[in-house]
Design a protein around this motif. Structure first.
Motif, short mmCIF file in Angstrom:
data_model
loop_
_atom_site.label_atom_id
_atom_site.label_comp_id
_atom_site.label_asym_id
_atom_site.label_seq_id
_atom_site.Cartn_x
_atom_site.Cartn_y
_atom_site.Cartn_z
N GLU A 236 0.83 -1.20 0.00
CA GLU A 236 0.00 0.00 0.00
C GLU A 236 0.86 1.26 0.00
O GLU A 236 0.55 2.26 -0.66
CB GLU A 236 -0.92 -0.02 1.21
N THR A 237 1.97 1.21 0.74
CA THR A 237 2.88 2.35 0.78
C THR A 237 3.47 2.62 -0.59
O THR A 237 3.56 3.77 -1.05
CB THR A 237 4.00 2.10 1.81
N VAL A 238 3.91 1.56 -1.28
CA VAL A 238 4.50 1.71 -2.61
C VAL A 238 3.48 2.30 -3.59
O VAL A 238 3.80 3.18 -4.39
CB VAL A 238 5.02 0.34 -3.11
N GLU A 239 2.24 1.83 -3.52
CA GLU A 239 1.21 2.37 -4.41
C GLU A 239 1.00 3.86 -4.17
O GLU A 239 0.87 4.64 -5.12
CB GLU A 239 -0.10 1.61 -4.18
N HIS A 240 0.99 4.27 -2.91
CA HIS A 240 0.82 5.69 -2.58
C HIS A 240 2.00 6.52 -3.08
O HIS A 240 1.81 7.60 -3.68
CB HIS A 240 0.66 5.84 -1.08
N LEU A 241 3.21 6.05 -2.85
CA LEU A 241 4.39 6.82 -3.24
C LEU A 241 4.54 6.90 -4.75
O LEU A 241 4.96 7.92 -5.29
CB LEU A 241 5.65 6.18 -2.63
N ALA A 242 4.20 5.81 -5.46
CA ALA A 242 4.35 5.79 -6.91
C ALA A 242 3.42 6.78 -7.59
O ALA A 242 3.70 7.26 -8.70
CB ALA A 242 4.09 4.38 -7.44
N ALA A 244 3.01 9.74 -6.83
CA ALA A 244 3.59 11.09 -6.78
C ALA A 244 4.75 11.27 -7.75
O ALA A 244 5.25 12.39 -7.90
CB ALA A 244 4.06 11.39 -5.36
N GLY A 245 5.22 10.20 -8.39
CA GLY A 245 6.35 10.33 -9.31
C GLY A 245 7.17 9.06 -9.37
O GLY A 245 6.78 8.03 -8.81
N PRO A 246 8.33 9.09 -10.06
CA PRO A 246 9.16 7.88 -10.19
C PRO A 246 9.54 7.31 -8.83
O PRO A 246 9.91 8.04 -7.92
CB PRO A 246 10.40 8.38 -10.94
N LEU A 247 9.42 5.99 -8.73
CA LEU A 247 9.70 5.34 -7.45
C LEU A 247 10.72 4.23 -7.66
O LEU A 247 10.61 3.43 -8.58
CB LEU A 247 8.41 4.74 -6.86
N GLY A 248 11.70 4.20 -6.77
CA GLY A 248 12.70 3.15 -6.81
C GLY A 248 12.76 2.43 -5.47
O GLY A 248 12.30 2.94 -4.44
N ALA A 260 8.90 -5.63 -5.23
CA ALA A 260 8.72 -5.31 -6.65
C ALA A 260 7.74 -6.27 -7.30
O ALA A 260 6.93 -5.88 -8.15
CB ALA A 260 10.06 -5.36 -7.36
N SER A 261 7.77 -7.54 -6.89
CA SER A 261 6.84 -8.52 -7.47
C SER A 261 5.40 -8.23 -7.04
O SER A 261 4.46 -8.52 -7.78
CB SER A 261 7.24 -9.94 -7.04
N GLN A 262 5.21 -7.64 -5.86
CA GLN A 262 3.88 -7.28 -5.38
C GLN A 262 3.39 -6.00 -6.02
O GLN A 262 2.19 -5.81 -6.22
CB GLN A 262 3.91 -7.09 -3.86
N ALA A 263 4.33 -5.11 -6.35
CA ALA A 263 3.96 -3.78 -6.83
C ALA A 263 3.76 -3.71 -8.34
O ALA A 263 3.40 -2.65 -8.87
CB ALA A 263 5.03 -2.77 -6.41
N GLU A 264 4.02 -4.81 -9.03
CA GLU A 264 3.86 -4.90 -10.49
C GLU A 264 4.65 -3.79 -11.17
O GLU A 264 5.86 -3.70 -11.01
CB GLU A 264 2.37 -4.86 -10.85
#
Length: 335
Positions: A236-242, A244-248, A260-264
């Motif tokens: 859920e955190t990754v989805e929120h941050l992504a 807003a812009g490029p996410l690594g 990464a496998s969960q975040a597609e």
């Protein structure tokens, strides 16, 4: 597990090279196996001459470190099959490579090491008994496993049959009839145990398995459920941050791989401080050095928050120009 190991290549994304860990004293990257062996030697003070068997030797990082740190030792490696035979026998000091069950190995060694092996076997106590049968009198068994209490991401690894805490690891070592000599955390987020055969006088019956526990509480099912909830919150955190812009993601090890496998397709890149990985591609995404990360990007540290906080502070001191986010703390009842 048979399917996994049928096509498994150790450290394939690193060309067979060992994992690198950061030395907190001088802020340099060092071989994980080399660091472990160096700290074991500093504790055990073994002689310059002896023999070492590395069970589950993989591509040979611990044997290579042993060849460097103890050039007088006779070395041996053991694996499930012959795929790495030539590579292992090419390491200086290696006199033996064994493929197949340990019961077929007729030899004795002063040190038997098992680095990230025990968590992969279905019967850890039985496997330890087999390994202990290969010890010479006064020999030492060195066991290294991930620490679940320090790193819930261990739960995401499909081929880990067991997840150890200091308490459960010492219990299973004792249940194999071995004597605990030392328990430590020589490597971050990992547990190290040194054990030996129990001493007994001539004519005494074989020692019974020991019972007891360390001061660390056993991780129970409720604790594991809280860990799993914390892991899913990362998605859920990754989805929120992504949004807003490029996410690594920081790193290319287990935590970043699973997330990464969960975040597609929400993760754009990885950042890795290991030069071996920089400039490569991992899971179809570029692996960047810190200075190549865009200033408009956000870097997420997928690891327990205490460690992530320390890494964020270090990257800030190194003048990182991008935003750095860390996970929420694990519930106090977990650690």
């Amino acid at each position: 597990m048979a399917e996994i190991y049928g096509s498994y290549a150790m450290f394939h994304q690193r060309g067979g090279a060992d994992h690198a860990i950061r030395d907190s004293q001088n802020n340099t990257l060092r071989s994980r196996s080399g660091t472990l062996l160096q700290r074991f030697i500093a504790w055990a003070q073994p002689p310059d001459w002896g023999s070492l068997l590395d069970i589950g030797c993989g591509t040979g990082p611990l044997l290579q470190s042993a060849a460097h740190l103890r050039p007088g030792w006779t070395l041996a490696g053991a694996e499930q099959d012959d795929r790495v035979r030539d590579r292992i026998l090419g390491i200086p000091g290696v006199a033996l490579f064994h493929a197949g069950p340990l019961s077929a190995l007729d030899a004795r060694f002063d040190v038997v090491s098992m680095v990230h092996v025990l968590e992969h076997v279905a019967d850890p106590a039985g496997f330890l008994r087999q390994a202990a049968s290969l010890l010479a009198p006064g020999g030492r068994l060195l066991v290294q496993v991930p620490s679940l209490a320090e790193n819930p991401f261990d739960l995401t690894i499909a081929d880990h049959c067991s997840h150890f805490t200091a308490d459960t690891l010492t219990r299973v070592v004792r249940s194999a009839g071995l004597k605990i000599l030392h328990v430590d955390r020589w490597i971050p987020k990992e547990l190290s145990v040194v054990a030996g055969l129990p001493e007994r006088a001539a004519g005494d019956p074989p020692a019974m398995p020991e019972t007891g526990s360390t001061a660390e509480p056993t991780v129970d099912l409720a604790t594991v459920e809280r860990m799993v909830a914390w892991l899913h919150a990362m998605g859920e955190t990754v989805e929120h941050l992504a949004a807003a812009g490029p996410l690594g993601l920081l790193g290319t090890s287990v935590a970043a791989t699973w997330l990464a496998s969960q975040a597609e397709d929400r993760v754009s890149f990885f950042m890795d401080e290991d030069p071996v990985m920089q400039g490569t591609r991992f899971l179809g995404r570029p692996v960047l050095a810190m200075e190549r990360v865009p200033s408009s990007a956000t870097l997420f540290c997928p690891m327990p928050s205490a460690q992530a906080h320390a890494i964020r502070e270090r990257l800030v001191r190194m003048k990182a120009a991008f935003r750095i986010e860390i996970p929420p703390p694990l519930p106090r009842s977990v650690l």
